[in-house]
Design a protein around this motif. Sequence first.
Motif, mmCIF file in Angstrom:
data_model
loop_
_atom_site.group_PDB
_atom_site.id
_atom_site.type_symbol
_atom_site.label_atom_id
_atom_site.label_comp_id
_atom_site.label_asym_id
_atom_site.label_seq_id
_atom_site.Cartn_x
_atom_site.Cartn_y
_atom_site.Cartn_z
ATOM 1 N N ASP A 169 -22.247 5.891 -40.071
ATOM 2 C CA ASP A 169 -22.074 4.443 -40.170
ATOM 3 C C ASP A 169 -21.080 3.964 -39.113
ATOM 4 O OD1 ASP A 169 -21.423 1.782 -40.984
ATOM 5 O OD2 ASP A 169 -22.045 2.270 -43.032
ATOM 6 N N ALA A 170 -21.494 2.976 -38.317
ATOM 7 C CA ALA A 170 -20.629 2.459 -37.257
ATOM 8 C C ALA A 170 -19.385 1.777 -37.805
ATOM 9 C CB ALA A 170 -21.413 1.472 -36.386
ATOM 10 N N ARG A 171 -19.410 1.363 -39.073
ATOM 11 C CA ARG A 171 -18.253 0.691 -39.659
ATOM 12 C C ARG A 171 -17.118 1.653 -39.954
ATOM 13 N NH1 ARG A 171 -21.811 -2.201 -44.240
ATOM 14 N NH2 ARG A 171 -22.728 -0.095 -44.151
ATOM 15 N N ILE A 172 -17.442 2.936 -40.133
ATOM 16 C CA ILE A 172 -16.417 3.955 -40.403
ATOM 17 C C ILE A 172 -16.686 5.163 -39.486
ATOM 18 C CG2 ILE A 172 -15.726 3.345 -42.745
ATOM 19 C CD1 ILE A 172 -17.899 5.220 -43.795
ATOM 20 N N LEU A 194 -24.372 6.054 -34.306
ATOM 21 C CA LEU A 194 -23.599 5.207 -35.205
ATOM 22 C C LEU A 194 -24.468 3.995 -35.541
ATOM 23 C CD1 LEU A 194 -20.103 5.485 -33.515
ATOM 24 C CD2 LEU A 194 -20.866 6.572 -35.637
ATOM 25 N N CYS A 195 -25.115 4.063 -36.704
ATOM 26 C CA CYS A 195 -26.078 3.043 -37.085
ATOM 27 C C CYS A 195 -25.400 1.869 -37.792
ATOM 28 C CB CYS A 195 -27.162 3.657 -37.963
ATOM 29 S SG CYS A 195 -26.553 4.313 -39.515
ATOM 30 N N LYS A 196 -26.189 0.860 -38.106
ATOM 31 C CA LYS A 196 -25.695 -0.373 -38.738
ATOM 32 C C LYS A 196 -24.630 -1.035 -37.876
ATOM 33 C CE LYS A 196 -26.700 1.752 -43.194
ATOM 34 N NZ LYS A 196 -26.220 2.195 -44.509
ATOM 35 N N TRP A 210 -16.496 -3.813 -34.315
ATOM 36 C CA TRP A 210 -15.995 -3.426 -33.000
ATOM 37 C C TRP A 210 -16.613 -4.223 -31.852
ATOM 38 C CZ3 TRP A 210 -12.590 -1.051 -35.509
ATOM 39 C CH2 TRP A 210 -12.906 -0.198 -36.571
ATOM 40 N N ASN A 211 -15.753 -4.597 -30.884
ATOM 41 C CA ASN A 211 -16.249 -5.197 -29.650
ATOM 42 C C ASN A 211 -16.597 -4.098 -28.655
ATOM 43 O OD1 ASN A 211 -13.825 -4.346 -28.393
ATOM 44 N ND2 ASN A 211 -12.796 -6.262 -28.927
ATOM 45 N N SER A 212 -17.044 -4.474 -27.464
ATOM 46 C CA SER A 212 -17.534 -3.479 -26.501
ATOM 47 C C SER A 212 -16.427 -2.523 -26.066
ATOM 48 C CB SER A 212 -18.148 -4.173 -25.285
ATOM 49 O OG SER A 212 -17.203 -5.028 -24.668
ATOM 50 N N ARG A 213 -15.210 -3.021 -25.903
ATOM 51 C CA ARG A 213 -14.118 -2.144 -25.487
ATOM 52 C C ARG A 213 -13.759 -1.142 -26.573
ATOM 53 N NH1 ARG A 213 -9.972 -6.255 -22.361
ATOM 54 N NH2 ARG A 213 -11.341 -6.732 -20.604
ATOM 55 N N GLN A 214 -13.723 -1.630 -27.808
ATOM 56 C CA GLN A 214 -13.426 -0.726 -28.917
ATOM 57 C C GLN A 214 -14.519 0.321 -29.079
ATOM 58 O OE1 GLN A 214 -12.958 -3.933 -31.763
ATOM 59 N NE2 GLN A 214 -10.788 -3.487 -32.014
ATOM 60 N N PRO A 245 -11.722 -3.694 -40.320
ATOM 61 C CA PRO A 245 -11.661 -2.387 -39.639
ATOM 62 C C PRO A 245 -11.174 -1.291 -40.578
ATOM 63 C CG PRO A 245 -9.741 -3.697 -39.062
ATOM 64 C CD PRO A 245 -10.574 -4.558 -39.971
ATOM 65 N N PHE A 246 -12.104 -0.632 -41.249
ATOM 66 C CA PHE A 246 -11.721 0.443 -42.164
ATOM 67 C C PHE A 246 -11.093 1.617 -41.416
ATOM 68 C CE2 PHE A 246 -14.523 -1.688 -45.172
ATOM 69 C CZ PHE A 246 -13.827 -1.525 -46.360
ATOM 70 N N ASP A 247 -11.523 1.850 -40.179
ATOM 71 C CA ASP A 247 -10.956 2.926 -39.365
ATOM 72 C C ASP A 247 -10.111 2.339 -38.254
ATOM 73 O OD1 ASP A 247 -12.166 4.807 -40.894
ATOM 74 O OD2 ASP A 247 -13.652 5.421 -39.419
ATOM 75 N N GLU A 248 -9.033 3.022 -37.942
ATOM 76 C CA GLU A 248 -8.157 2.573 -36.860
ATOM 77 C C GLU A 248 -8.712 3.055 -35.527
ATOM 78 O OE1 GLU A 248 -3.513 3.045 -35.318
ATOM 79 O OE2 GLU A 248 -4.215 4.097 -37.106
ATOM 80 N N VAL A 249 -8.855 2.128 -34.592
ATOM 81 C CA VAL A 249 -9.308 2.454 -33.242
ATOM 82 C C VAL A 249 -8.121 2.331 -32.310
ATOM 83 C CG1 VAL A 249 -10.856 1.823 -31.358
ATOM 84 C CG2 VAL A 249 -11.643 1.665 -33.717
#
Length: 370
Positions: free
Chosen positions: A47-50, A72-74, A80-84, A307-311
């Motif tokens: 999942d792209a969200r996590i 990384l689906c969904k 996230w933006n393109s840089r993230q 943002p569940f995960d820190e980038v």
Amino acid sequence: MAAKAFRSSFVFPNRDQLSWFPGHMMRGMNKMQHVLKYVDCLFEVHDARIPFTGRNKTFKHRIGIKPRILLLCKSDLALWNSRQRNVIKEQLMAEEDYKDVLFCNAKMDKDPVLKGLVARSIEVVNNEDRYNREFVPDYRLMVCGIPNVGKSSIINALRRIYMARKKHKVAEEGARPGVTRALMERVKIVDYPPVFLYDTPGILPPSISCIDTGMKLAIFDYVKPSLENECIADYLLYQLNSYEVFNYVKFFGLKEPTDNIGDLLTKIAEDGHMLISSGSYLRRYDWSGASLRFLSQFRKGYLGKIPFDEVKPKTNVREYEVNETYFLGNIEVQSELNDSGDEVTTSNEQSKEDKRRLIGDVTNLISSTG
């Protein structure tokens, strides 16, 4: 929205309540290893969200030397933006030795990433040693990942794109984890060159070491814990309030944000006429059903993105990219892109106007000496 005091921490339940590793997962892992000798490349779906949470890292050790591409689906539901996304890709490729990390949306008709996925996988395979499959004309791919993450959706999307069979689903999709319980026979997705794809049952790590990871997976319905739905909904409410994402207020018709999950669930149950019997004459609000509706609307993207995960950014100072560096005398000058994409030129000693003057002086000096 007016400022309001919310909880600064969350009291987690017992970690054992989040563990879920039924027998079919171990059997599925063993069958995967048996089939791997016939497979050229693996698509690991997450999942792209996590992107950093909950991936089954045992895949890396179980599959050996087979190349992997992380899907990384969904991505349409991710923040996230393109840089993230670039930061996520670089970090994952460095940590897990993926050949590529791609963001995709299997629900989008002819997603551009999925349209190029087979060609990308063939390119990866041809750049690797195929060992016992060196002279085999077809390509065989395998899809793996945690339960309910969208593996079957990826297969059906590829089938639609390459075989032009929009109404024919070859892999069963389900809204609950554990739908695919056995390793399927290979599915043909491309006629020429022949490309086949294996679906696999969702497989979690045998144990979830971090309770925060388990709660995130429960929010997105990737585990079937023994927790009450109200507890998972309360954790989601805590996260939304922590990031000041209050879309739920308007969506469920509240007067203001709340930190009390009981107030929210009562409002949802009341508006939805969600009642359950409690004895001969007593009826009460169905908080469990209301929790499922709250979680479901968030999973669909109606309650906002957090943002569940820190980038981690590339630098602790600025996020822009340096395009080029050149020198005028002993002064270093950099041409950069700012956040809006405009080119900005900076130096380590002088302002922008001073640099223009310096460039003019150098040009005049060269002309006069020429």
